[in-house]
Design a protein around this motif. Structure first.
Motif, mmCIF file in Angstrom:
data_model
loop_
_atom_site.group_PDB
_atom_site.id
_atom_site.type_symbol
_atom_site.label_atom_id
_atom_site.label_comp_id
_atom_site.label_asym_id
_atom_site.label_seq_id
_atom_site.Cartn_x
_atom_site.Cartn_y
_atom_site.Cartn_z
ATOM 1 N N UNK B 11 -30.589 39.450 36.536
ATOM 2 C CA UNK B 11 -30.119 38.135 36.691
ATOM 3 C C UNK B 11 -30.083 37.622 35.033
ATOM 4 N N UNK B 12 -29.141 36.895 34.515
ATOM 5 C CA UNK B 12 -28.801 36.580 33.184
ATOM 6 C C UNK B 12 -28.166 35.212 33.006
ATOM 7 N N UNK B 13 -28.269 34.771 31.835
ATOM 8 C CA UNK B 13 -27.558 33.334 31.782
ATOM 9 C C UNK B 13 -26.684 33.567 30.582
ATOM 10 N N UNK B 14 -25.479 32.793 30.721
ATOM 11 C CA UNK B 14 -24.403 32.670 29.812
ATOM 12 C C UNK B 14 -24.761 32.596 28.254
ATOM 13 N N UNK B 15 -24.027 33.631 27.497
ATOM 14 C CA UNK B 15 -24.457 33.667 26.154
ATOM 15 C C UNK B 15 -25.530 34.703 25.765
ATOM 16 N N UNK B 16 -26.220 35.323 26.815
ATOM 17 C CA UNK B 16 -27.462 35.949 26.448
ATOM 18 C C UNK B 16 -26.777 37.484 26.318
ATOM 19 N N UNK B 17 -27.817 38.400 25.869
ATOM 20 C CA UNK B 17 -27.221 39.849 25.822
ATOM 21 C C UNK B 17 -27.994 40.369 26.838
ATOM 22 N N UNK B 48 -17.346 52.174 28.755
ATOM 23 C CA UNK B 48 -18.096 52.816 27.753
ATOM 24 C C UNK B 48 -18.353 54.205 28.085
ATOM 25 N N UNK B 49 -18.226 55.198 27.121
ATOM 26 C CA UNK B 49 -18.813 56.778 27.382
ATOM 27 C C UNK B 49 -19.317 57.214 26.279
ATOM 28 N N UNK B 50 -20.409 57.790 26.302
ATOM 29 C CA UNK B 50 -21.087 58.300 25.095
ATOM 30 C C UNK B 50 -21.844 59.711 25.443
ATOM 31 N N UNK B 51 -22.347 60.552 24.138
ATOM 32 C CA UNK B 51 -22.980 61.724 24.265
ATOM 33 C C UNK B 51 -24.296 61.452 23.916
ATOM 34 N N UNK B 52 -24.633 60.963 22.574
ATOM 35 C CA UNK B 52 -25.685 60.780 22.091
ATOM 36 C C UNK B 52 -25.603 59.568 21.065
ATOM 37 N N UNK B 53 -26.872 59.048 20.716
ATOM 38 C CA UNK B 53 -27.170 57.907 19.824
ATOM 39 C C UNK B 53 -26.497 56.667 20.131
ATOM 40 N N UNK B 54 -25.746 56.090 19.538
ATOM 41 C CA UNK B 54 -24.933 54.870 19.732
ATOM 42 C C UNK B 54 -23.467 54.956 19.720
ATOM 43 N N UNK B 55 -22.904 54.114 20.676
ATOM 44 C CA UNK B 55 -21.532 54.212 20.803
ATOM 45 C C UNK B 55 -21.266 52.595 21.066
ATOM 46 N N UNK B 56 -20.304 52.225 20.220
ATOM 47 C CA UNK B 56 -19.876 50.711 20.580
ATOM 48 C C UNK B 56 -18.400 50.511 20.467
ATOM 49 N N UNK B 57 -17.889 49.782 21.523
ATOM 50 C CA UNK B 57 -16.485 49.308 21.550
ATOM 51 C C UNK B 57 -16.413 47.737 21.440
ATOM 52 N N UNK B 58 -15.203 47.301 21.832
ATOM 53 C CA UNK B 58 -15.203 45.880 21.787
ATOM 54 C C UNK B 58 -15.579 45.123 22.889
ATOM 55 N N UNK B 59 -16.283 45.830 24.037
ATOM 56 C CA UNK B 59 -16.962 45.144 25.060
ATOM 57 C C UNK B 59 -18.400 45.344 25.252
ATOM 58 N N UNK B 60 -18.580 46.759 24.714
ATOM 59 C CA UNK B 60 -20.286 46.935 24.925
ATOM 60 C C UNK B 60 -20.755 47.959 23.915
ATOM 61 N N UNK B 74 -25.345 47.877 26.592
ATOM 62 C CA UNK B 74 -25.638 46.710 26.370
ATOM 63 C C UNK B 74 -24.479 45.465 26.075
ATOM 64 N N UNK B 75 -24.568 44.673 26.927
ATOM 65 C CA UNK B 75 -23.345 43.477 26.712
ATOM 66 C C UNK B 75 -24.053 42.397 25.962
ATOM 67 N N UNK B 76 -23.234 42.068 24.928
ATOM 68 C CA UNK B 76 -23.475 40.998 24.174
ATOM 69 C C UNK B 76 -22.949 39.906 24.766
ATOM 70 N N UNK B 77 -23.625 38.608 24.600
ATOM 71 C CA UNK B 77 -23.323 37.365 24.748
ATOM 72 C C UNK B 77 -22.401 37.128 26.166
ATOM 73 N N UNK B 78 -23.045 37.631 27.397
ATOM 74 C CA UNK B 78 -22.332 37.730 28.537
ATOM 75 C C UNK B 78 -21.902 36.379 29.042
ATOM 76 N N UNK B 79 -20.873 36.186 30.080
ATOM 77 C CA UNK B 79 -20.073 35.126 30.207
ATOM 78 C C UNK B 79 -20.178 35.336 31.979
ATOM 79 N N UNK B 80 -19.853 34.285 32.786
ATOM 80 C CA UNK B 80 -19.587 34.074 34.030
ATOM 81 C C UNK B 80 -18.934 35.352 34.668
ATOM 82 N N UNK B 81 -17.811 35.472 33.951
ATOM 83 C CA UNK B 81 -17.008 36.629 34.298
ATOM 84 C C UNK B 81 -17.483 37.967 34.263
#
Lengths: 118, 114
Positions: B11-17, B48-60, B74-81
């Protein structure tokens, strides 16, 4: 991104009838497609791998005569649930992997088809 | 088959990571880690897909430690959707239908609260 489309999205049928579900890759060619089944509140379960131009490969416990798979072209695979019974009611999802130059090999999924057998 | 382990729910709240971790101790050298999102009565959607270290795209973002035995979505600033089930899959994306990448684990039901 690549698009996979299923049809129909919902189907209701009487027990004993057969139902066909189509899965199309709209903007890429898929030599291999995959069929999953998902029951409520459960994860996806791989049923079979559909191979273009050859027989499908079924997972253990999946009846190949019950779930007929045909992959006649590089963009179309069909799943036919034969002599459907209420226990076959489920959410059926297909997917395909884009091995093209732009693809990273991820699976693209269709919208799913909800089958209800009365 | 490669097995993945995720928390059943979060569970999380809106706006949280939100960070969802997946364990995959049996990951092979050629395996990639892929995350999918699924809403009710819809097919899974690639995140998202990755092999090692860190991968970032527009959503995660996807964090993968050096030993690759786990990964964190990692999902930054989640919303209800963003309320959905999240699955991690491990396998070789160039495989010719290896069932290892096609086996879904139980997934994590993320519920975002207002």
């Amino acid at each position: 991104g690549a698009v996979v489309s299923q049809h129909p999205s919902r189907v209701i049928c009487k027990s004993g009838t057969s139902v066909k579900i189509e899965c199309r890759s709209l903007d890429f060619q898929a030599t291999t497609m995959f069929w999953y089944r998902q029951f409520p509140k459960q994860s996806l379960m791989l049923m079979a791998t559909s191979n273009e131009g050859s027989k499908a490969t079924y997972e253990q416990g999946v009846e190949k005569d019950k779930f007929l798979i045909n992959h006649a072209s590089l963009t179309l695979s069909t799943l036919t649930v034969t002599s459907a019974h209420p226990e076959d009611s489920s959410f059926y999802i297909c997917s395909a992997r884009d091995h093209g130059g732009r693809g990273t090999g991820e699976l693209f999924f269709g919208e799913g088809s909800r089958l209800t057998v009365l | 088959l490669a097995k993945t382990t995720q928390p059943i729910s979060m569970d999380s709240y809106e706006g949280q990571e939100v960070n969802i971790t997946c364990s995959h101790n049996n990951i092979a050298t050629n395996d990639y880690i892929t995350w999918y999102q699924q809403f009710p009565s819809q097919g899974p959607r690639f995140i998202i897909q990755g092999y090692k270290t860190k991968v970032t795209n527009e959503v995660a973002s996807l964090f993968i430690p050096a030993d690759r035995k786990s990964s964190t979505l990692s999902l930054p600033r989640v919303s209800l959707s963003d309320t959905a089930v999240y699955y991690c899959l491990v396998g070789d994306p160039s495989g010719s239908g290896s069932a290892r990448q096609l086996t879904f684990g139980s997934g994590t039901q993320l519920t975002v609260l207002p």
